[in-house]
Design a protein around this motif. Structure first.
Motif, PDB file in Angstrom:
ATOM      1  N   ALA A  33     -38.231  77.828 -27.295  1.00 33.80           N
ATOM      2  CA  ALA A  33     -37.801  78.517 -26.089  1.00 33.80           C
ATOM      3  C   ALA A  33     -36.494  79.271 -26.254  1.00 33.80           C
ATOM      4  N   SER A  34     -35.678  78.854 -27.201  1.00 38.64           N
ATOM      5  CA  SER A  34     -34.331  79.414 -27.298  1.00 38.64           C
ATOM      6  C   SER A  34     -34.143  80.260 -28.557  1.00 38.64           C
ATOM      7  N   LYS A  35     -33.583  81.451 -28.331  1.00 39.63           N
ATOM      8  CA  LYS A  35     -33.323  82.340 -29.465  1.00 39.63           C
ATOM      9  C   LYS A  35     -32.290  81.766 -30.421  1.00 39.63           C
ATOM     10  N   ASN A  36     -31.409  80.941 -29.879  1.00 42.93           N
ATOM     11  CA  ASN A  36     -30.392  80.342 -30.740  1.00 42.93           C
ATOM     12  C   ASN A  36     -31.028  79.453 -31.805  1.00 42.93           C
ATOM     13  N   ALA A  37     -32.073  78.759 -31.414  1.00 45.69           N
ATOM     14  CA  ALA A  37     -32.791  77.932 -32.387  1.00 45.69           C
ATOM     15  C   ALA A  37     -33.329  78.807 -33.517  1.00 45.69           C
ATOM     16  N   ILE A  38     -33.898  79.949 -33.135  1.00 47.57           N
ATOM     17  CA  ILE A  38     -34.398  80.905 -34.132  1.00 47.57           C
ATOM     18  C   ILE A  38     -33.253  81.364 -35.024  1.00 47.57           C
ATOM     19  N   PHE A  39     -32.150  81.690 -34.368  1.00 42.85           N
ATOM     20  CA  PHE A  39     -30.973  82.152 -35.106  1.00 42.85           C
ATOM     21  C   PHE A  39     -30.583  81.167 -36.207  1.00 42.85           C
ATOM     22  N   LYS A  40     -30.573  79.883 -35.849  1.00 44.14           N
ATOM     23  CA  LYS A  40     -30.205  78.850 -36.825  1.00 44.14           C
ATOM     24  C   LYS A  40     -31.235  78.755 -37.953  1.00 44.14           C
ATOM     25  N   ILE A  41     -32.492  78.815 -37.560  1.00 42.11           N
ATOM     26  CA  ILE A  41     -33.556  78.716 -38.564  1.00 42.11           C
ATOM     27  C   ILE A  41     -33.472  79.878 -39.551  1.00 42.11           C
ATOM     28  N   VAL A  42     -33.341  81.088 -39.000  1.00 39.79           N
ATOM     29  CA  VAL A  42     -33.288  82.276 -39.852  1.00 39.79           C
ATOM     30  C   VAL A  42     -32.038  82.253 -40.722  1.00 39.79           C
ATOM     31  N   SER A  43     -30.915  81.810 -40.126  1.00 44.23           N
ATOM     32  CA  SER A  43     -29.671  81.730 -40.895  1.00 44.23           C
ATOM     33  C   SER A  43     -29.844  80.854 -42.131  1.00 44.23           C
ATOM     34  N   LYS A  44     -30.581  79.773 -41.945  1.00 41.28           N
ATOM     35  CA  LYS A  44     -30.803  78.879 -43.081  1.00 41.28           C
ATOM     36  C   LYS A  44     -31.640  79.581 -44.164  1.00 41.28           C
ATOM     37  N   TRP A  45     -32.635  80.333 -43.717  1.00 39.29           N
ATOM     38  CA  TRP A  45     -33.454  81.076 -44.677  1.00 39.29           C
ATOM     39  C   TRP A  45     -32.624  82.120 -45.422  1.00 39.29           C
ATOM     40  N   VAL A  46     -31.680  82.714 -44.692  1.00 36.25           N
ATOM     41  CA  VAL A  46     -30.795  83.691 -45.331  1.00 36.25           C
ATOM     42  C   VAL A  46     -29.942  82.990 -46.384  1.00 36.25           C
ATOM     43  N   GLU A  47     -29.419  81.818 -46.003  1.00 33.49           N
ATOM     44  CA  GLU A  47     -28.613  81.023 -46.942  1.00 33.49           C
ATOM     45  C   GLU A  47     -29.414  80.667 -48.181  1.00 33.49           C
ATOM     46  N   GLU A  48     -30.678  80.307 -47.955  1.00 34.13           N
ATOM     47  CA  GLU A  48     -31.537  79.902 -49.058  1.00 34.13           C
ATOM     48  C   GLU A  48     -32.013  81.092 -49.893  1.00 34.13           C
ATOM     49  N   GLY A  49     -31.722  82.301 -49.391  1.00 35.97           N
ATOM     50  CA  GLY A  49     -32.090  83.484 -50.158  1.00 35.97           C
ATOM     51  C   GLY A  49     -33.533  83.917 -50.004  1.00 35.97           C
ATOM     52  N   LEU A  50     -34.158  83.472 -48.925  1.00 36.52           N
ATOM     53  CA  LEU A  50     -35.534  83.899 -48.673  1.00 36.52           C
ATOM     54  C   LEU A  50     -35.580  85.217 -47.906  1.00 36.52           C
ATOM     55  N   ILE A  51     -34.524  85.414 -47.118  1.00 34.01           N
ATOM     56  CA  ILE A  51     -34.412  86.628 -46.320  1.00 34.01           C
ATOM     57  C   ILE A  51     -33.000  87.157 -46.508  1.00 34.01           C
ATOM     58  N   LYS A  52     -32.867  88.477 -46.520  1.00 34.51           N
ATOM     59  CA  LYS A  52     -31.521  89.053 -46.635  1.00 34.51           C
ATOM     60  C   LYS A  52     -31.332  90.104 -45.554  1.00 34.51           C
ATOM     61  N   LYS A  53     -30.094  90.510 -45.378  1.00 36.45           N
ATOM     62  CA  LYS A  53     -29.808  91.563 -44.424  1.00 36.45           C
ATOM     63  C   LYS A  53     -29.433  92.835 -45.168  1.00 36.45           C
ATOM     64  N   THR A  54     -30.148  93.894 -44.856  1.00 42.61           N
ATOM     65  CA  THR A  54     -29.810  95.196 -45.423  1.00 42.61           C
ATOM     66  C   THR A  54     -29.563  96.144 -44.258  1.00 42.61           C
ATOM     67  N   GLY A  55     -28.320  96.621 -44.194  1.00 43.34           N
ATOM     68  CA  GLY A  55     -27.968  97.529 -43.107  1.00 43.34           C
ATOM     69  C   GLY A  55     -28.080  96.872 -41.753  1.00 43.34           C
ATOM     70  N   GLY A  56     -27.735  95.589 -41.676  1.00 43.57           N
ATOM     71  CA  GLY A  56     -27.764  94.886 -40.405  1.00 43.57           C
ATOM     72  C   GLY A  56     -29.148  94.421 -39.986  1.00 43.57           C
ATOM     73  N   LYS A  57     -30.150  94.783 -40.799  1.00 45.01           N
ATOM     74  CA  LYS A  57     -31.518  94.378 -40.447  1.00 45.01           C
ATOM     75  C   LYS A  57     -32.065  93.392 -41.469  1.00 45.01           C
ATOM     76  N   PHE A  58     -32.954  92.524 -40.988  1.00 48.90           N
ATOM     77  CA  PHE A  58     -33.529  91.522 -41.861  1.00 48.90           C
ATOM     78  C   PHE A  58     -34.639  92.105 -42.727  1.00 48.90           C
ATOM     79  N   ALA A  59     -34.704  91.590 -43.938  1.00 48.84           N
ATOM     80  CA  ALA A  59     -35.805  91.967 -44.819  1.00 48.84           C
ATOM     81  C   ALA A  59     -36.056  90.819 -45.783  1.00 48.84           C
ATOM     82  N   PRO A  60     -37.286  90.653 -46.193  1.00 49.75           N
ATOM     83  CA  PRO A  60     -37.602  89.588 -47.143  1.00 49.75           C
ATOM     84  C   PRO A  60     -37.047  89.902 -48.528  1.00 49.75           C
ATOM     85  N   THR A  61     -36.666  88.853 -49.229  1.00 50.60           N
ATOM     86  CA  THR A  61     -36.219  89.024 -50.613  1.00 50.60           C
ATOM     87  C   THR A  61     -37.406  88.817 -51.555  1.00 50.60           C
TER      88      THR A  61
END
Lengths: 190, 190
Positions: A33-61
């Motif tokens: 229900a909460s976007k913050n939960a998504i934010f945390k989940i995605v942040s972890k994926w970014v940390e793990e290097g599964l997703i990166k940010k290019t130009g402020g937008k998300f993209a898969p690595t």
DNA sequence: CAGTATAGTAAACAATTGTTCACTTTGTCA
DNA sequence: TGACAAAGTGAACAATTGTTTACTATACTG
């Protein structure tokens, strides 16, 4: 929903839509229900290097697509092989220049000797020149064919040869024009 | 900047970033000042079926990635072949179940007869059962190997065979355990 | 059990998204 | 030359984006 299932579901989403879902789409996707939960989940994926940010937008690595590539199977259990560098994609691996490449379904058994069979798909890169010994798509006396490019040292003349003893060499009577060179083969079983 | 170059540049962008650029990013990419110009350009691509909207967001279609796949080369000029259905991607074509698949670099010449050579990469799908005649990754008496699965009709027993007259058949002394089956082969030249 | 980290809720936020409108420039062809 | 379509400018727009803050529920650990 487990952590792996979530990763799996956005991988599936990417495979279907060729883009990552937005936070709002993930809400429905994960049943959260909460976007913050998504934010945390995605942040972890970014940390793990599964997703990166290019130009402020998300993209898969590359790790996002990663399919393990294993080395030798002789030396013990293959899964544990050390040569487990992560892997981009077969497209990127096989097709270096997509603009000038095309695919061709092979017919005939003239290249069986080098492991190119009827029904295989070859990746061809458009080029007018080719190195001796490479497999080329060429026009020999107005007829198109897929053969190996050879050079006759005595006559100082290019000709084509099959990779199958059943077939003779093909010397051009008039002209031999190279159209492209075979960069890779692909064969699907069943 | 020509129309084709623009398409080329966002294809390049997608190849690099694994996502489509936003309008603002296209402004810089194309050297244009007005978002409305981008809107018109993209709208045309949508009309042409190169890009589609899923859930209000842009995503490339299969035609976006399309690499022409040609049929027979015997019948005249190959480029004009009728079997020019557009094409998704080699990943999607070769790897049906990415979750349970992995890649394996082949060593040895035991499968040369069916066109699998040293250095080739095979796509393997994890499975415990396989049809007779398929190429399997298996553990035979604790040793891993890539061979063809056969059935001895007299002894009613599965065994492995190479596709190379140099090698004998392999009958398990103790056990034969199948780990996965080979779905496709891929070979890059040079 | 208490204590604490983890995971999710809810609301508010600036920034950026794609779209639309009215207008100007450029190019094309009769 | 003039007329008309195509391509680009610039500004305004609601909608949605990802992020932040503060708080609650759940799960785990010693």
């Amino acid at each position: 929903m487990g952590e792996i299932d979530r990763l799996g579901s956005i991988k599936k989403f990417y495979r279907q839509h060729k883009r990552l879902p937005s936070y709002s789409e993930m809400l429905k996707l994960f049943g959260i229900a909460s976007k913050n939960a998504i934010f945390k989940i995605v942040s972890k994926w970014v940390e793990e290097g599964l997703i990166k940010k290019t130009g402020g937008k998300f993209a898969p690595t590359s790790r996002f697509f990663a399919i393990p590539l294993l080395g030798s199977i002789r030396a013990g259990f293959p899964i544990l092989a050390e040569e487990n560098r992560d892997y981009v994609s077969l497209d990127d691996y096989l097709i270096e220049d997509p603009q000038s490449s095309f695919l061709l379904k092979v017919n005939g058994d003239s290249l069986e000797g080098i492991g190119i069979f009827e029904g295989d798909i070859v990746i061809i890169e458009r080029k007018k020149e080719a190195r001796i010994g490479s497999v080329v798509l060429a026009q020999i006396d107005k007829e198109w064919t897929l053969k190996i490019l050879r050079k006759d040292r005595i006559q100082r003349l290019n000709y084509l040869s099959a990779a199958n003893p059943k077939y003779p060499s093909f010397y051009p009577k008039e002209e031999l024009q190279i159209f492209g060179i075979v960069k890779a083969v692909v064969r699907k079983f069943n």
